[in-house]
Design a protein around this motif. Structure first.
Motif, PDB file in Angstrom:
ATOM      1  N   PHE A  22      56.736 -16.882  44.638  1.00  0.00           N
ATOM      2  CA  PHE A  22      56.403 -16.036  43.498  1.00  0.00           C
ATOM      3  C   PHE A  22      55.350 -15.046  43.922  1.00  0.00           C
ATOM      4  N   ALA A  23      55.585 -13.763  43.638  1.00  0.00           N
ATOM      5  CA  ALA A  23      54.635 -12.719  44.022  1.00  0.00           C
ATOM      6  C   ALA A  23      53.334 -12.876  43.251  1.00  0.00           C
ATOM      7  N   ALA A  24      52.249 -12.566  43.913  1.00  0.00           N
ATOM      8  CA  ALA A  24      50.935 -12.630  43.276  1.00  0.00           C
ATOM      9  C   ALA A  24      50.811 -11.552  42.206  1.00  0.00           C
ATOM     10  N   PRO A  25      50.294 -11.889  41.034  1.00  0.00           N
ATOM     11  CA  PRO A  25      50.124 -10.882  39.987  1.00  0.00           C
ATOM     12  C   PRO A  25      48.950  -9.966  40.290  1.00  0.00           C
ATOM     13  N   ARG A  70      42.176 -19.931  42.139  1.00  0.00           N
ATOM     14  CA  ARG A  70      41.112 -19.007  42.532  1.00  0.00           C
ATOM     15  C   ARG A  70      41.730 -17.662  42.910  1.00  0.00           C
ATOM     16  N   THR A  71      41.111 -16.588  42.448  1.00  0.00           N
ATOM     17  CA  THR A  71      41.620 -15.247  42.726  1.00  0.00           C
ATOM     18  C   THR A  71      40.991 -14.693  44.004  1.00  0.00           C
ATOM     19  N   GLY A  72      41.381 -13.474  44.354  1.00  0.00           N
ATOM     20  CA  GLY A  72      40.811 -12.831  45.532  1.00  0.00           C
ATOM     21  C   GLY A  72      41.771 -12.753  46.698  1.00  0.00           C
ATOM     22  N   SER A  73      43.024 -13.151  46.492  1.00  0.00           N
ATOM     23  CA  SER A  73      44.021 -13.085  47.553  1.00  0.00           C
ATOM     24  C   SER A  73      45.272 -12.413  46.995  1.00  0.00           C
ATOM     25  N   ASP A  74      46.001 -11.698  47.863  1.00  0.00           N
ATOM     26  CA  ASP A  74      47.264 -11.114  47.431  1.00  0.00           C
ATOM     27  C   ASP A  74      48.449 -11.869  48.027  1.00  0.00           C
TER      28      ASP A  74
END
Length: 263
Positions: A256-259, A233-237
């Motif tokens: 791992f850094a968020a894309p 799920r997206t919406g977070s850094d």
């Protein structure tokens, strides 16, 4: 891990009583036995062709490296199990999804030891289970040698990479690659002619910040250098953290850094 090892021990102890033949009645009887061993004596798995679908080759080009993709139509599914019925260790993976995970797509690479049904079982939000199956023709995937020395196979063990892409309906898609030989104890070293002792990945956990994406329990049916495709799920850094544990008890972790697509 302990549950998977108990299942494998029970299957090895049962010997030819489980899956003595490979006719359709034999396969149905095998699945009944596996259902009880893996999910419990009282487990009921309703067949479905809509909620769970499986993509796998009808005939494996490489039985030690067979891609299997599971699609789930219900985004509230709590977990998915992948079972290769005729393998010595049938439970290839049992995945639990967390609040940061998206269960709609899961991809793995597995070993196929013979002509077999491959089952995917989804646990719904209410605890009930539904499943589907495909038939795959393969041979010798569990005993197939890796093709390099044991030392070369273990070089860099625990190293990880992750690739990111856009998933369906705004979800993120990730591909996790783990360096690990996943020795299963049935592979012969082509130089020494001795069987390589088992050492395989048992647990993989992916978190994002303080939220679980997925937790996977695996066994000897997972292919060498595991590759896992999954949605999140997206919406977070927040960054991703991956932890991998093998049957020797060694654990590796990596962030791992968020894309950008996940922001």
């Amino acid at each position: 891990m302990q549950r998977a090892c108990l299942i494998l021990a029970a299957l090895l102890a049962a010997g030819p009583a489980l899956g003595a033949g490979n006719t359709e009645p034999d396969r149905l009887a095998r699945w009944d036995d596996l259902t009880a061993l893996i999910f419990g004596e009282e487990a009921e798995i309703a067949p479905t062709e809509d909620v769970v679908t499986i993509e796998a080759p009808k005939r494996a080009l490489d039985s030690a490296l067979v891609p299997v993709a599971v699609a789930v139509a219900d985004p509230t599914v709590a977990g998915v199990a992948l079972i290769v019925d005729e393998n010595p260790g049938p439970l290839a993976a049992r995945v639990r999804f967390g609040p940061a995970g998206d269960p709609r797509a899961l991809g793995l690479r597995v070993r196929i030891d013979g002509y077999t049904n491959v089952h995917a079982v989804a646990t719904l939000a209410d605890g009930s289970m539904v499943g589907n199956a495909v038939f795959v023709k393969g041979a010798g995937g569990c005993s197939a040698p890796i093709g390099v020395s044991d030392e070369e196979a273990m070089a860099g063990m625990g190293e990880m990479r992750m690739k990111f892409a856009q998933g369906p309906d705004g979800a993120g898609k990730a591909t996790l690659m783990v360096r690990h030989p996943n020795f299963n104890g049935m592979q012969m070293n082509q130089i020494s002619r001795l069987y390589t002792p088992p050492r395989f990945v048992t647990d993989i956990e992916v978190t994002r910040g303080d939220e679980l994406v997925l937790a996977m329990e695996s066994d000897i049916s997972l292919a060498t250098d595991p590759v896992i495709d999954f949605l999140y799920r997206t919406g977070s850094d927040a960054p991703f953290t991956v932890s991998v544990t093998d049957s020797k008890g060694d654990t590796w972790s990596q962030d791992f850094a968020a894309p950008e697509l996940a922001n």
